[in-house]
Write a protein that holds these residues in place. Structure first.
Motif, PDB file in Angstrom:
ATOM      1  N   ALA A   1     -62.124  42.331   2.337  1.00  0.00           N
ATOM      2  CA  ALA A   1     -61.429  42.813   1.147  1.00  0.00           C
ATOM      3  C   ALA A   1     -61.264  44.311   1.340  1.00  0.00           C
ATOM      4  CB  ALA A   1     -62.215  42.504  -0.115  1.00  0.00           C
ATOM      5  N   GLY A   2     -60.087  44.753   1.748  1.00  0.00           N
ATOM      6  CA  GLY A   2     -59.908  46.152   2.090  1.00  0.00           C
ATOM      7  C   GLY A   2     -60.784  46.508   3.268  1.00  0.00           C
ATOM      8  N   ASP A   3     -61.619  47.521   3.087  1.00  0.00           N
ATOM      9  CA  ASP A   3     -62.520  47.951   4.159  1.00  0.00           C
ATOM     10  C   ASP A   3     -63.882  47.258   4.098  1.00  0.00           C
ATOM     11  OD1 ASP A   3     -60.596  49.747   5.067  1.00  0.00           O
ATOM     12  OD2 ASP A   3     -61.329  51.362   3.764  1.00  0.00           O
ATOM     13  N   THR A   4     -64.039  46.326   3.171  1.00  0.00           N
ATOM     14  CA  THR A   4     -65.331  45.659   2.982  1.00  0.00           C
ATOM     15  C   THR A   4     -65.368  44.323   3.704  1.00  0.00           C
ATOM     16  OG1 THR A   4     -65.603  46.694   0.817  1.00  0.00           O
ATOM     17  CG2 THR A   4     -66.957  44.759   1.279  1.00  0.00           C
ATOM     18  N   THR A   5     -66.391  44.120   4.506  1.00  0.00           N
ATOM     19  CA  THR A   5     -66.628  42.835   5.142  1.00  0.00           C
ATOM     20  C   THR A   5     -67.540  42.013   4.249  1.00  0.00           C
ATOM     21  OG1 THR A   5     -66.402  43.741   7.364  1.00  0.00           O
ATOM     22  CG2 THR A   5     -67.584  41.643   7.153  1.00  0.00           C
ATOM     23  N   CYS A   6     -67.067  40.847   3.845  1.00  0.00           N
ATOM     24  CA  CYS A   6     -67.830  39.964   2.959  1.00  0.00           C
ATOM     25  C   CYS A   6     -68.356  38.781   3.747  1.00  0.00           C
ATOM     26  CB  CYS A   6     -66.949  39.487   1.810  1.00  0.00           C
ATOM     27  SG  CYS A   6     -66.309  40.828   0.784  1.00  0.00           S
ATOM     28  N   LYS A   7     -69.614  38.445   3.502  1.00  0.00           N
ATOM     29  CA  LYS A   7     -70.276  37.377   4.248  1.00  0.00           C
ATOM     30  C   LYS A   7     -70.592  36.229   3.299  1.00  0.00           C
ATOM     31  CE  LYS A   7     -72.141  40.643   7.605  1.00  0.00           C
ATOM     32  NZ  LYS A   7     -73.366  41.189   8.253  1.00  0.00           N
ATOM     33  N   GLY A   8     -69.650  35.295   3.195  1.00  0.00           N
ATOM     34  CA  GLY A   8     -69.797  34.161   2.315  1.00  0.00           C
ATOM     35  C   GLY A   8     -70.451  32.978   2.997  1.00  0.00           C
ATOM     36  N   TYR A   9     -70.509  31.879   2.276  1.00  0.00           N
ATOM     37  CA  TYR A   9     -71.169  30.652   2.745  1.00  0.00           C
ATOM     38  C   TYR A   9     -70.379  29.488   2.170  1.00  0.00           C
ATOM     39  CZ  TYR A   9     -74.942  27.060   2.809  1.00  0.00           C
ATOM     40  OH  TYR A   9     -75.696  25.928   2.984  1.00  0.00           O
ATOM     41  N   ILE A  10     -69.908  28.606   3.040  1.00  0.00           N
ATOM     42  CA  ILE A  10     -69.062  27.514   2.579  1.00  0.00           C
ATOM     43  C   ILE A  10     -69.743  26.174   2.841  1.00  0.00           C
ATOM     44  CG2 ILE A  10     -67.716  27.249   4.723  1.00  0.00           C
ATOM     45  CD1 ILE A  10     -65.216  27.093   2.746  1.00  0.00           C
ATOM     46  N   ALA A  11     -69.584  25.267   1.888  1.00  0.00           N
ATOM     47  CA  ALA A  11     -70.169  23.935   2.001  1.00  0.00           C
ATOM     48  C   ALA A  11     -69.119  22.919   1.590  1.00  0.00           C
ATOM     49  CB  ALA A  11     -71.407  23.807   1.106  1.00  0.00           C
ATOM     50  N   GLY A  12     -68.999  21.860   2.384  1.00  0.00           N
ATOM     51  CA  GLY A  12     -68.026  20.823   2.069  1.00  0.00           C
ATOM     52  C   GLY A  12     -68.207  19.619   2.961  1.00  0.00           C
ATOM     53  N   ALA A  13     -67.361  18.626   2.743  1.00  0.00           N
ATOM     54  CA  ALA A  13     -67.421  17.414   3.551  1.00  0.00           C
ATOM     55  C   ALA A  13     -67.121  17.739   5.009  1.00  0.00           C
ATOM     56  CB  ALA A  13     -66.436  16.385   3.019  1.00  0.00           C
ATOM     57  N   ALA A  14     -67.802  17.068   5.908  1.00  0.00           N
ATOM     58  CA  ALA A  14     -67.608  17.314   7.335  1.00  0.00           C
ATOM     59  C   ALA A  14     -66.273  16.777   7.824  1.00  0.00           C
ATOM     60  CB  ALA A  14     -68.755  16.689   8.130  1.00  0.00           C
ATOM     61  N   ALA A  15     -65.680  15.818   7.111  1.00  0.00           N
ATOM     62  CA  ALA A  15     -64.421  15.218   7.534  1.00  0.00           C
ATOM     63  C   ALA A  15     -63.715  14.656   6.313  1.00  0.00           C
ATOM     64  CB  ALA A  15     -64.673  14.117   8.569  1.00  0.00           C
ATOM     65  N   GLY A  16     -62.456  14.266   6.522  1.00  0.00           N
ATOM     66  CA  GLY A  16     -61.701  13.646   5.440  1.00  0.00           C
ATOM     67  C   GLY A  16     -60.572  14.536   4.961  1.00  0.00           C
TER      68      GLY A  16
ATOM     69  N   THR B   1     -62.073  43.302  -8.212  1.00  0.00           N
ATOM     70  CA  THR B   1     -60.959  42.361  -8.289  1.00  0.00           C
ATOM     71  C   THR B   1     -60.461  42.001  -6.895  1.00  0.00           C
ATOM     72  OG1 THR B   1     -60.309  43.230 -10.443  1.00  0.00           O
ATOM     73  CG2 THR B   1     -58.640  42.017  -9.223  1.00  0.00           C
ATOM     74  N   ALA B   2     -60.393  42.995  -6.009  1.00  0.00           N
ATOM     75  CA  ALA B   2     -59.943  42.740  -4.639  1.00  0.00           C
ATOM     76  C   ALA B   2     -60.899  41.800  -3.911  1.00  0.00           C
ATOM     77  CB  ALA B   2     -59.811  44.061  -3.886  1.00  0.00           C
ATOM     78  N   ARG B   3     -62.189  41.965  -4.122  1.00  0.00           N
ATOM     79  CA  ARG B   3     -63.168  41.088  -3.454  1.00  0.00           C
ATOM     80  C   ARG B   3     -63.075  39.669  -3.991  1.00  0.00           C
ATOM     81  NH1 ARG B   3     -68.356  45.306  -3.354  1.00  0.00           N
ATOM     82  NH2 ARG B   3     -67.193  46.968  -2.278  1.00  0.00           N
ATOM     83  N   LEU B   4     -62.857  39.545  -5.297  1.00  0.00           N
ATOM     84  CA  LEU B   4     -62.695  38.212  -5.867  1.00  0.00           C
ATOM     85  C   LEU B   4     -61.426  37.565  -5.321  1.00  0.00           C
ATOM     86  CD1 LEU B   4     -64.208  36.430  -7.936  1.00  0.00           C
ATOM     87  CD2 LEU B   4     -62.671  37.336  -9.687  1.00  0.00           C
ATOM     88  N   GLY B   5     -60.346  38.332  -5.241  1.00  0.00           N
ATOM     89  CA  GLY B   5     -59.097  37.807  -4.702  1.00  0.00           C
ATOM     90  C   GLY B   5     -59.211  37.427  -3.243  1.00  0.00           C
TER      91      GLY B   5
END
Length: 244
Positions: A13-28, A94-98
């Protein structure tokens, strides 16, 4: 049981590196996506756990990093500093949320036309902000979140259905803010539901809340029954908004 895949997801987000975590189905097929925004402590195990719970319900969930670089706090002083670094610069917030929205909606396992957002405490304020500024969200759920507004929406500006899950005994949220959001949502014509759970205090969804409250002298308390009820209320909203 659905085979769940989890992974780190880095986005910017701009000059900020964000380190998220995603979880979901492996397939489908691609699934509806849900942004999950953390408490003032930052993106920790509690929020990662909520992302996995959403994945088990059939959604692809991104635990959002609102502070950048995966920063977290170990005490209220540090948490307050991190939180206010965002609240004092809502353009950056707002930029990070976007950016998180773009990262989730662009993921291969997400149906970009069906995105929602949930948030806890500070995160509740942020997802409500996303709704208020007209982000393309089907639904927003705030759990024991701050309710004050950084943007007063015009009528028709809010696209999301909004659910506020509030502890009736939450001393950190003022009566004026409760009245304010109800009036604001009504004036904007929002599909809005406000649920106040009797006896529930701030932090009612987090099993660590009671210990943190006692350790730091804060009016926090976990409430297992209200945790379940508010999660069920969220599930009911999602069943409605994510109908194919």
């Amino acid at each position: 049981m659905t085979d769940i895949r989890t992974e780190a997801l880095t986005y910017t987000a701009g000059d900020t590196t964000c380190k998220g975590y995603i979880a979901g189905a492996a397939a489908g097929a691609p699934r509806p996506g849900v942004l999950v925004v953390h408490e003032w402590w930052g993106l920790g195990d509690y929020i990662r756990g909520r992302a996995r719970m959403l994945a088990e319900l059939g959604y692809t969930a991104l635990a959002v990093d609102m502070y950048g670089d995966g920063r977290t706090a170990a005490d209220p002083e540090g948490a307050g500093a991190l939180m206010h670094s965002v609240l004092s610069d809502m353009d950056a917030g707002t930029a990070r949320l976007g950016a998180a929205f773009d990262a989730l909606s662009g993921h291969a396992m997400v149906d970009a036309d069906r995105i929602a957002a949930i948030g806890y405490c500070f995160g509740g304020a942020m997802v409500l902000h996303g709704a208020r500024i007209g982000m393309d969200l089907k639904g927003v759920v705030s759990f024991h979140g701050a309710l004050g507004s950084f943007h007063k929406p015009a009528r028709g500006e809010v696209k999301a259905k909004v659910l506020v899950c509030h502890g009736a005994a939450d001393s950190l949220v003022s009566d004026a803010d409760i009245t304010g959001i109800k009036e604001e949502m009504a004036a904007a014509g929002v599909d809005f539901r406000f649920v106040a759970y009797e006896g529930a205090r701030h932090g009612f969804t987090n099993p660590a809340a009671t210990a943190n409250g006692e350790k730091y002298g804060l009016p926090l308390r976990y409430d297992e029954a209200v945790d379940r009820r508010s999660w069920d209320d969220m599930k009911a909203l999602f069943a409605e908004i994510f109908q194919a």
